[in-house]
Design an enzyme around this catalytic site. Structure first.
Site, short mmCIF file in Angstrom:
data_model
loop_
_atom_site.label_atom_id
_atom_site.label_comp_id
_atom_site.label_asym_id
_atom_site.label_seq_id
_atom_site.Cartn_x
_atom_site.Cartn_y
_atom_site.Cartn_z
N ASN A 1 -0.78 20.07 -27.43
CA ASN A 1 0.63 20.47 -27.55
C ASN A 1 0.75 21.99 -27.55
OD1 ASN A 1 2.39 18.08 -29.64
ND2 ASN A 1 0.71 17.70 -28.25
N LYS B 1 -4.58 28.88 -32.29
CA LYS B 1 -4.79 28.04 -31.11
C LYS B 1 -4.50 28.88 -29.87
CE LYS B 1 -5.25 24.34 -33.81
NZ LYS B 1 -4.29 23.32 -34.17
N LEU B 2 -5.06 28.47 -28.73
CA LEU B 2 -5.10 29.35 -27.55
C LEU B 2 -3.75 30.00 -27.20
CD1 LEU B 2 -6.78 30.43 -25.12
CD2 LEU B 2 -5.90 28.49 -23.83
N SER C 1 -6.77 20.54 -38.13
CA SER C 1 -6.55 20.31 -36.69
C SER C 1 -7.25 21.29 -35.75
CB SER C 1 -5.04 20.34 -36.41
OG SER C 1 -4.54 21.65 -36.60
N ASP D 1 -1.60 16.38 -51.95
CA ASP D 1 -2.83 16.32 -51.15
C ASP D 1 -3.17 14.86 -50.86
OD1 ASP D 1 -5.40 16.52 -50.15
OD2 ASP D 1 -6.09 17.93 -51.69
N TYR E 1 -14.12 17.92 -35.47
CA TYR E 1 -12.69 17.55 -35.53
C TYR E 1 -12.44 16.21 -34.86
CZ TYR E 1 -7.83 17.33 -33.89
OH TYR E 1 -6.56 16.90 -33.60
N THR F 1 -5.28 12.11 -31.44
CA THR F 1 -5.49 13.06 -30.35
C THR F 1 -6.29 12.43 -29.20
OG1 THR F 1 -6.76 15.06 -29.80
CG2 THR F 1 -7.48 13.86 -31.71
N ASP F 2 -6.13 12.99 -28.01
CA ASP F 2 -6.93 12.52 -26.86
C ASP F 2 -8.40 12.95 -27.00
OD1 ASP F 2 -6.64 15.26 -26.39
OD2 ASP F 2 -6.03 15.05 -24.29
N GLU F 3 -8.68 13.88 -27.94
CA GLU F 3 -10.05 14.40 -28.05
C GLU F 3 -11.03 13.33 -28.52
OE1 GLU F 3 -10.35 18.42 -29.55
OE2 GLU F 3 -8.26 18.81 -29.08
N LYS G 1 -11.20 12.54 -36.38
CA LYS G 1 -9.99 11.84 -35.92
C LYS G 1 -10.37 10.45 -35.38
CE LYS G 1 -6.24 13.04 -35.76
NZ LYS G 1 -5.12 13.00 -36.73
N THR H 1 -1.47 23.80 -46.61
CA THR H 1 -2.68 24.57 -46.33
C THR H 1 -2.25 25.81 -45.54
OG1 THR H 1 -3.07 23.58 -44.16
CG2 THR H 1 -4.00 22.41 -46.07
N ALA I 1 -3.45 16.68 -41.24
CA ALA I 1 -4.84 16.75 -40.80
C ALA I 1 -5.29 18.21 -40.79
CB ALA I 1 -4.99 16.18 -39.39
P1 NAD Z 1 -1.30 21.58 -38.07
O1 NAD Z 1 -2.67 22.05 -38.47
O2 NAD Z 1 -0.33 22.54 -37.50
O3 NAD Z 1 -0.59 20.91 -39.34
C1 NAD Z 1 -1.24 20.05 -40.21
C2 NAD Z 1 -0.40 19.91 -41.47
O4 NAD Z 1 -1.08 19.01 -42.36
C3 NAD Z 1 -0.16 21.21 -42.22
O5 NAD Z 1 1.20 21.32 -42.60
C4 NAD Z 1 -1.05 21.09 -43.43
O6 NAD Z 1 -0.56 21.79 -44.57
C5 NAD Z 1 -1.06 19.58 -43.67
N1 NAD Z 1 -2.27 19.15 -44.40
C6 NAD Z 1 -3.55 19.48 -44.10
N2 NAD Z 1 -4.37 18.92 -45.02
C7 NAD Z 1 -3.60 18.19 -45.85
C8 NAD Z 1 -3.87 17.36 -46.98
N3 NAD Z 1 -5.12 17.20 -47.42
N4 NAD Z 1 -2.85 16.75 -47.59
C9 NAD Z 1 -1.57 16.93 -47.16
N5 NAD Z 1 -1.25 17.71 -46.11
C10 NAD Z 1 -2.25 18.33 -45.47
O7 NAD Z 1 -1.57 20.36 -37.10
P2 NAD Z 1 -0.72 19.85 -35.83
O8 NAD Z 1 -1.19 20.58 -34.64
O9 NAD Z 1 0.72 19.84 -36.17
O10 NAD Z 1 -1.26 18.35 -35.72
C11 NAD Z 1 -0.60 17.29 -36.42
C12 NAD Z 1 -1.31 16.00 -36.10
O11 NAD Z 1 -1.26 15.76 -34.69
C13 NAD Z 1 -2.80 16.00 -36.48
O12 NAD Z 1 -3.11 14.73 -37.00
C14 NAD Z 1 -3.51 16.26 -35.17
O13 NAD Z 1 -4.80 15.68 -35.18
C15 NAD Z 1 -2.58 15.57 -34.19
N6 NAD Z 1 -2.59 16.12 -32.80
C16 NAD Z 1 -2.45 17.47 -32.60
C17 NAD Z 1 -2.41 17.96 -31.30
C18 NAD Z 1 -2.22 19.44 -31.01
O14 NAD Z 1 -2.32 19.84 -29.84
N7 NAD Z 1 -1.91 20.27 -31.99
C19 NAD Z 1 -2.54 17.08 -30.22
C20 NAD Z 1 -2.69 15.71 -30.47
C21 NAD Z 1 -2.70 15.25 -31.78
P1 TYD Z 2 -7.33 25.09 -28.73
O1 TYD Z 2 -5.96 25.66 -28.65
O2 TYD Z 2 -8.21 25.47 -29.88
O3 TYD Z 2 -7.18 23.50 -28.62
P2 TYD Z 2 -8.34 22.36 -28.42
O4 TYD Z 2 -9.66 22.95 -28.75
O5 TYD Z 2 -7.92 21.33 -29.42
O6 TYD Z 2 -8.23 21.90 -27.00
O7 TYD Z 2 -8.09 25.47 -27.39
C1 TYD Z 2 -7.57 25.15 -26.11
C2 TYD Z 2 -8.59 25.58 -25.08
O8 TYD Z 2 -8.69 27.01 -25.11
C3 TYD Z 2 -9.99 25.07 -25.39
O9 TYD Z 2 -10.64 24.78 -24.14
C4 TYD Z 2 -10.68 26.24 -26.07
C5 TYD Z 2 -10.01 27.44 -25.42
N1 TYD Z 2 -9.88 28.64 -26.28
C6 TYD Z 2 -10.26 29.90 -25.79
O10 TYD Z 2 -10.73 30.02 -24.64
N2 TYD Z 2 -10.10 30.98 -26.60
C7 TYD Z 2 -9.59 30.88 -27.87
O11 TYD Z 2 -9.50 31.92 -28.58
C8 TYD Z 2 -9.20 29.60 -28.34
C9 TYD Z 2 -8.63 29.43 -29.74
C10 TYD Z 2 -9.35 28.51 -27.52
#
Ligand code: NAD
Ligand code: TYD
Length: 350
Positions: free
Chosen positions: A186, A195-196, A85, A59, A156, A131-133, A160, A36, A83
């Protein structure tokens, strides 16, 4: 072992794939990813030619494809990260999150269950990365433990939470050997710049506004992505079947303080006068249903498996900024085309 890692082209998945293919040359690692907007094979260019690694484009929502894959490949284990995300995207398009995060997970569980019940099966683990969310939002005090009740607020986190419930249901109903981990926010290399932290790194670099939702008082518990990958390795190999682990760095920051620290680090690295980047901070309309505070109690993981984070937030953020400044091509690629249009449209709406 022959392991299927889903979502391995994404942010966290690419670090997990890299760790497993390099640390365990005797394992065969298949990376299944739909590619994606968030999936990027450039994240794995350094390991793509290793003999124990194979990429499969597909997929997880396609049940027949998943079922055939499991039948043909006879996996020993799955580490499931694929996922949708991003919370903001889930607010504009919740159904996509139901499809991938819920239906996609159930498709994988069904295929794993069918494989597991075969007499010839070697299937031994379905590791679901979550996720912790799912726990909802905290007030000023307290921390999420593995026993905290689920209370998701965004589409989201609801998707999850639902997938976590299905994983536990397959353990309880079909004895599928499952493990779940719930990790805090992360940050690090290869993080998609919506992401932020990576968004603000990119905007500081380009002298663009840094959009802070509300007053910037929301608190997140940040963990360096490689520390998450190391925790996944420890849990995958050592956790008891049916168990859950929280992963977090005891590293709580308000959003505004994260961005102030980032501005300071970037002023230094870009040789700008101290205070230049902070001027880009722009308070914008708050996110709907914005969770106030997340904080993870990871003492179970520390006590059972001896895992601790390897870097402080300041060290991790310095490493992250260095990575983005040294990987301009990666950043330019993912911020051009469709993604740039999407971001501009979202930003203009605020
Ligand atoms: P990301 O969005 O960077 O990557 C998701 C990946 O999944 C992408 O490579 C995408 O192509 C693939 N994907 C999406 N839909 C798909 C489908 N239908 N079939 C196959 N592949 C598909 O996400 P991330 O931040 O690396 O998160 C990875 C996992 O960790 C997720 O399950 C997320 O919920 C979890 N997680 C993320 C965080 C964070 O802070 N990013 C924290 C805790 C848990
Ligand atoms: P984000 O990186 O989207 O992660 P999550 O929503 O999964 O925690 O956001 C981190 C924090 O930053 C969240 O409290 C929302 C805030 N945020 C902003 O203030 N501005 C932004 O442009 C974004 C993407 C997030």
């Amino acid at each position: 072992m022959k392991i299927l890692i889903t979502g391995g082209a994404g942010f966290i998945g690419s670090h997990v794939v890299r760790l497993f293919v390099t640390k365990y040359p005797n394992y065969t690692i298949h990376n299944l990813d739909k590619l994606t907007y968030a999936g990027n094979l450039a994240n794995l260019s350094d390991v793509e030619n290793l003999p124990n690694y194979k990429f499969i484009k597909g997929d997880i929502v396609d049940a027949e494809f998943i079922s055939d894959l499991f039948k043909n490949e006879n996996y020993d284990a799955v580490i499931h990260l694929a996922a949708e995300s991003h919370v903001d995207r889930s607010i504009t398009n919740p159904l996509e999150f139901v499809m991938t995060n819920v239906i996609g997970t159930v498709n994988l569980l069904n295929a794993a269950k069918e494989l597991f019940k075969k007499e010839s099966s070697k299937f031994q683990k379905f590791y679901h990365v979550s996720t912790d969310e799912v726990y909802g939002a905290l007030g000023e005090t307290g921390m999420f433990t593995e026993d905290t009740s689920y209370d998701p607020h965004s589409p989201y986190s609801a998707s999850k939470a639902s997938s976590d419930h299905f994983v536990r249901a397959y353990h309880d109903t079909y004895s599928l050997p499952v493990v779940i981990s719930n990790c805090s926010n992360n940050y690090g290399p290869n993080h998609f710049p919506e992401k932020l932290i990576p968004l603000c790194i990119n905007n500081i670099k380009n002298n663009k506004p840094l959009p802070i939702y509300g007053k910037g008082e929301n608190v997140r518990d940040w963990l360096y992505v490689i520390d998450h990958a190391v925790a996944i390795d420890a849990i995958f190999h050592n956790a008891k079947t049916g168990s859950t682990y929280n992963i977090g760095g005891h590293n709580e920051w308000t959003n505004i303080n994260v961005i102030r620290l980032l501005c300071k680090i970037m002023d230094e690295k870009l040789n700008r006068q101290m205070g230049t980047s902070e001027k880009l901070i722009t308070f914008v309309k708050d996110r709907a249903g914005h969770d106030l505070r997340y904080a993870i109690d990871s003492s179970k993981l520390q006590n059972d498996l001896g895992w601790v984070p390897s870097v402080t937030f300041e060290q991790g953020l310095n490493l992250t900024v260095d990575w983005y400044l040294n990987n301009e091509e990666w950043l330019n690629n993912v911020t051009s085309g469709n993604y740039a249009n999407y971001y501009e449209a979202q930003y203009n709406k605020r």
